[in-house]
Every structure is written in structure tokens, then in C-alpha cells.
Scaffold this active site. Structure first.
Site, PDB file in Angstrom:
ATOM      1  N   PRO A  10       0.794  -1.233   0.000  1.00  0.00           N
ATOM      2  CA  PRO A  10       0.000   0.000   0.000  1.00  0.00           C
ATOM      3  C   PRO A  10       0.827   1.283   0.000  1.00  0.00           C
ATOM      4  O   PRO A  10       1.852   1.370   0.675  1.00  0.00           O
ATOM      5  CB  PRO A  10      -0.833  -0.100   1.283  1.00  0.00           C
ATOM      6  CG  PRO A  10      -0.174  -1.146   2.104  1.00  0.00           C
ATOM      7  CD  PRO A  10       0.484  -2.089   1.150  1.00  0.00           C
ATOM      8  N   ASN A  11       0.337   2.221  -0.775  1.00  0.00           N
ATOM      9  CA  ASN A  11       0.873   3.590  -0.886  1.00  0.00           C
ATOM     10  C   ASN A  11       2.191   3.679  -1.657  1.00  0.00           C
ATOM     11  O   ASN A  11       2.669   4.780  -1.932  1.00  0.00           O
ATOM     12  CB  ASN A  11       1.028   4.241   0.513  1.00  0.00           C
ATOM     13  CG  ASN A  11      -0.283   4.290   1.246  1.00  0.00           C
ATOM     14  OD1 ASN A  11      -1.265   4.822   0.710  1.00  0.00           O
ATOM     15  ND2 ASN A  11      -0.352   3.729   2.436  1.00  0.00           N
ATOM     16  N   ARG A  18       4.899  10.878  -2.699  1.00  0.00           N
ATOM     17  CA  ARG A  18       4.596  10.591  -1.299  1.00  0.00           C
ATOM     18  C   ARG A  18       5.804  10.910  -0.412  1.00  0.00           C
ATOM     19  O   ARG A  18       6.880  10.348  -0.603  1.00  0.00           O
ATOM     20  CB  ARG A  18       4.270   9.099  -1.180  1.00  0.00           C
ATOM     21  CG  ARG A  18       4.134   8.603   0.217  1.00  0.00           C
ATOM     22  CD  ARG A  18       4.169   7.080   0.276  1.00  0.00           C
ATOM     23  NE  ARG A  18       3.902   6.642   1.620  1.00  0.00           N
ATOM     24  CZ  ARG A  18       4.154   5.419   2.071  1.00  0.00           C
ATOM     25  NH1 ARG A  18       4.653   4.513   1.259  1.00  0.00           N
ATOM     26  NH2 ARG A  18       3.896   5.101   3.315  1.00  0.00           N
ATOM     27  N   TYR A  23      10.999   9.100   1.189  1.00  0.00           N
ATOM     28  CA  TYR A  23      11.040   8.056   0.152  1.00  0.00           C
ATOM     29  C   TYR A  23      11.680   8.506  -1.167  1.00  0.00           C
ATOM     30  O   TYR A  23      11.797   7.684  -2.090  1.00  0.00           O
ATOM     31  CB  TYR A  23       9.618   7.544  -0.119  1.00  0.00           C
ATOM     32  CG  TYR A  23       8.961   6.932   1.097  1.00  0.00           C
ATOM     33  CD1 TYR A  23       9.429   5.733   1.629  1.00  0.00           C
ATOM     34  CD2 TYR A  23       7.887   7.559   1.728  1.00  0.00           C
ATOM     35  CE1 TYR A  23       8.846   5.168   2.755  1.00  0.00           C
ATOM     36  CE2 TYR A  23       7.290   7.000   2.854  1.00  0.00           C
ATOM     37  CZ  TYR A  23       7.775   5.808   3.360  1.00  0.00           C
ATOM     38  OH  TYR A  23       7.195   5.251   4.476  1.00  0.00           O
ATOM     39  N   ASN A  72       8.085  -5.484  -0.533  1.00  0.00           N
ATOM     40  CA  ASN A  72       7.919  -4.326   0.349  1.00  0.00           C
ATOM     41  C   ASN A  72       6.430  -4.233   0.631  1.00  0.00           C
ATOM     42  O   ASN A  72       5.660  -3.748  -0.195  1.00  0.00           O
ATOM     43  CB  ASN A  72       8.426  -3.043  -0.311  1.00  0.00           C
ATOM     44  CG  ASN A  72       8.370  -1.861   0.653  1.00  0.00           C
ATOM     45  OD1 ASN A  72       7.754  -1.954   1.713  1.00  0.00           O
ATOM     46  ND2 ASN A  72       9.017  -0.758   0.294  1.00  0.00           N
ATOM     47  N   ALA A  75       2.946  -0.644   5.030  1.00  0.00           N
ATOM     48  CA  ALA A  75       2.473  -0.683   6.419  1.00  0.00           C
ATOM     49  C   ALA A  75       1.934  -2.053   6.826  1.00  0.00           C
ATOM     50  O   ALA A  75       1.860  -2.357   8.023  1.00  0.00           O
ATOM     51  CB  ALA A  75       1.406   0.392   6.627  1.00  0.00           C
ATOM     52  N   ASP A  85       1.795 -15.474   7.102  1.00  0.00           N
ATOM     53  CA  ASP A  85       1.403 -16.879   6.881  1.00  0.00           C
ATOM     54  C   ASP A  85       1.550 -17.272   5.414  1.00  0.00           C
ATOM     55  O   ASP A  85       1.953 -18.402   5.112  1.00  0.00           O
ATOM     56  CB  ASP A  85      -0.042 -17.116   7.332  1.00  0.00           C
ATOM     57  CG  ASP A  85      -0.158 -17.314   8.842  1.00  0.00           C
ATOM     58  OD1 ASP A  85       0.892 -17.455   9.513  1.00  0.00           O
ATOM     59  OD2 ASP A  85      -1.293 -17.332   9.346  1.00  0.00           O
ATOM     60  N   GLU A  96      12.404  -9.383   2.492  1.00  0.00           N
ATOM     61  CA  GLU A  96      11.651  -8.193   2.929  1.00  0.00           C
ATOM     62  C   GLU A  96      12.511  -6.961   2.672  1.00  0.00           C
ATOM     63  O   GLU A  96      13.686  -6.950   3.056  1.00  0.00           O
ATOM     64  CB  GLU A  96      11.352  -8.323   4.427  1.00  0.00           C
ATOM     65  CG  GLU A  96      10.682  -7.087   5.029  1.00  0.00           C
ATOM     66  CD  GLU A  96      10.425  -7.245   6.539  1.00  0.00           C
ATOM     67  OE1 GLU A  96      10.475  -8.383   7.064  1.00  0.00           O
ATOM     68  OE2 GLU A  96      10.189  -6.199   7.171  1.00  0.00           O
ATOM     69  N   HIS A  98      12.690  -2.522   2.752  1.00  0.00           N
ATOM     70  CA  HIS A  98      12.121  -1.218   3.085  1.00  0.00           C
ATOM     71  C   HIS A  98      13.040  -0.136   2.538  1.00  0.00           C
ATOM     72  O   HIS A  98      14.272  -0.257   2.630  1.00  0.00           O
ATOM     73  CB  HIS A  98      11.950  -1.053   4.596  1.00  0.00           C
ATOM     74  CG  HIS A  98      10.998  -2.053   5.153  1.00  0.00           C
ATOM     75  ND1 HIS A  98       9.648  -1.971   4.934  1.00  0.00           N
ATOM     76  CD2 HIS A  98      11.214  -3.193   5.849  1.00  0.00           C
ATOM     77  CE1 HIS A  98       9.061  -3.021   5.492  1.00  0.00           C
ATOM     78  NE2 HIS A  98       9.996  -3.778   6.052  1.00  0.00           N
ATOM     79  N   ARG A 105      12.637   5.330  12.727  1.00  0.00           N
ATOM     80  CA  ARG A 105      11.352   6.020  12.642  1.00  0.00           C
ATOM     81  C   ARG A 105      10.477   5.675  13.851  1.00  0.00           C
ATOM     82  O   ARG A 105      10.977   5.253  14.880  1.00  0.00           O
ATOM     83  CB  ARG A 105      10.698   5.682  11.299  1.00  0.00           C
ATOM     84  CG  ARG A 105      11.580   6.095  10.108  1.00  0.00           C
ATOM     85  CD  ARG A 105      10.942   5.769   8.788  1.00  0.00           C
ATOM     86  NE  ARG A 105       9.706   6.522   8.585  1.00  0.00           N
ATOM     87  CZ  ARG A 105       8.806   6.230   7.639  1.00  0.00           C
ATOM     88  NH1 ARG A 105       9.011   5.221   6.805  1.00  0.00           N
ATOM     89  NH2 ARG A 105       7.708   6.956   7.527  1.00  0.00           N
ATOM     90  N   ARG A 109       6.909   1.133  13.718  1.00  0.00           N
ATOM     91  CA  ARG A 109       7.548   0.590  12.511  1.00  0.00           C
ATOM     92  C   ARG A 109       8.715  -0.351  12.857  1.00  0.00           C
ATOM     93  O   ARG A 109       9.337  -0.923  11.974  1.00  0.00           O
ATOM     94  CB  ARG A 109       8.067   1.719  11.614  1.00  0.00           C
ATOM     95  CG  ARG A 109       6.977   2.581  11.023  1.00  0.00           C
ATOM     96  CD  ARG A 109       7.523   3.606  10.039  1.00  0.00           C
ATOM     97  NE  ARG A 109       6.623   4.741   9.944  1.00  0.00           N
ATOM     98  CZ  ARG A 109       5.558   4.800   9.134  1.00  0.00           C
ATOM     99  NH1 ARG A 109       5.282   3.803   8.334  1.00  0.00           N
ATOM    100  NH2 ARG A 109       4.774   5.866   9.125  1.00  0.00           N
TER     101      ARG A 109
HETATM  102  C1  DQA Z   1       8.137   1.221   4.093  1.00  0.00           C
HETATM  103  C2  DQA Z   1       8.148   1.461   5.602  1.00  0.00           C
HETATM  104  C3  DQA Z   1       6.772   1.243   6.186  1.00  0.00           C
HETATM  105  O1  DQA Z   1       6.809   1.490   7.582  1.00  0.00           O
HETATM  106  C4  DQA Z   1       5.766   2.182   5.555  1.00  0.00           C
HETATM  107  O2  DQA Z   1       4.484   1.941   6.062  1.00  0.00           O
HETATM  108  C5  DQA Z   1       5.789   2.128   4.065  1.00  0.00           C
HETATM  109  C6  DQA Z   1       7.077   2.058   3.394  1.00  0.00           C
HETATM  110  C7  DQA Z   1       9.492   1.535   3.438  1.00  0.00           C
HETATM  111  O3  DQA Z   1       9.717   1.078   2.327  1.00  0.00           O
HETATM  112  O4  DQA Z   1      10.305   2.259   4.009  1.00  0.00           O
HETATM  113  O5  DQA Z   1       4.761   2.217   3.415  1.00  0.00           O
HETATM  114  O6  DQA Z   1       7.861  -0.167   3.855  1.00  0.00           O
END
Ligand code: DQA
Length: 140
Positions: A10-11, A18, A23, A72, A75, A85, A96, A98, A105, A109
Site C-alpha cells: 500500500p501507498n 509521497r 522516500y 515491500n 504498512a 502466513d 523483505e 524497506h 522512525r 515501525r
Molecule cells: C516502508 C516502511 C513502512 O513502515 C511504511 O508503512 C511504508 C514504506 C518503506 O519502504 O520504508 O509504506 O515499507
């Protein structure tokens, strides 16, 4: 040819606009072109969804045939037992990633439901986190 699936949660479709201080200014689409050019011998697929179930569906779809997944989960990292799962349910290694250093942060998080289920984690190198994850998968 190795096949690697990138999944953004998401996002992350709003990268470039954003919170640029966190970012950066680049869209993922622009970065993806750069990334693909670095790995001409790899099939790199990209999927983004703002919906938890669609991320799980994509993990199931690629999770038994690809060579790796770069995830990624945005959130959902900090909330989703269902995605954790799904990672445990598949056989393909998941990395994973980020973009930001989540440990610098807010406290919420600092915890990831996903890390324990993943092969490894790459955190805080900006968009280069994705390139580092692809490099790691290619070394398996
Ligand atoms: C994120 C870090 C997460 O905490 C956040 O909600 C994101 C982006 C990152 O890539 O730094 O949406 O995954």
C-alpha cells in the site's frame, strides 16, 4: 533465465510524490526501468497493490515456481499475520525490503510480522534496497 517477482504494498504506487523527504523523488516505474537494465538476464516482474488479499494472491501465484520474491509490504509489514502466513506457506524465498530505515522512525515501525518468515531483510538503502535484494536472490 531466473524469475524474480517484486511486490509493493500500500501507498508505494505514490512513490515520487509521497513524503519525498522519506522516500525520495523517483517514481517506482522510473526506478524499475533502471533496475531492469541492471539485470538484463533476469526476468523481473513487478506488481503493486493497496489490498492485502491481492498481495497474498500474488505470493501464492509465484510462490512455487519463481526463484525469489522481493517484498515491500508497506504498512502491512507491521500489521499482517495473513501476509506472514502466506510467506510461510510458499516455497520460494522472500526478501523483505524497506526504502526507509524503519528502525530510525516511529516505534510502531520497529516490529515486522514478516521478518521471521522471510529469508532476509534489507532496510534503509532507499530504492537501492530492491537492487540489493535482487543481488541476494541471484546468489542463492
Ligand atoms: C516502508 C516502511 C513502512 O513502515 C511504511 O508503512 C511504508 C514504506 C518503506 O519502504 O520504508 O509504506 O515499507
Amino acid at each position: 533465465m531466473k524469475r524474480i517477482q517484486i511486490i509493493n504494498g500500500p501507498n508505494l504506487n505514490l512513490l515520487g510524490t509521497r513524503e519525498p523527504a522519506v522516500y525520495g523523488n523517483l517514481t517506482f516505474e522510473a526506478y524499475y526501468i533502471e533496475l531492469k537494465s541492471k539485470f538484463p538476464d533476469v526476468e523481473l516482474d513487478y506488481f503493486q497493490s493497496n489490498t492485502e488479499g491481492f498481495i497474498i494472491d500474488k505470493l501464492h501465484e509465484v510462490g512455487f515456481t519463481y526463484d525469489g520474491v522481493v517484498l515491500n509490504a508497506g504498512a502491512y509489514t507491521h500489521t499482517s499475520i495473513a501476509i506472514a502466513d502466506a510467506i510461510r506457506a510458499i516455497t520460494v524465498p522472500v526478501i523483505e525490503v524497506h526504502i526507509s530505515n524503519v528502525f530510525k522512525r516511529e516505534e510502531f515501525r520497529h516490529h515486522s510480522y514478516l521478518s521471521e518468515a522471510c529469508k532476509g531483510c534489507i532496510v534503509g538503502f532507499g530504492l537501492d534496497s530492491y537492487r540489493l535484494a535482487v543481488d541476494a536472490i541471484l546468489k542463492f
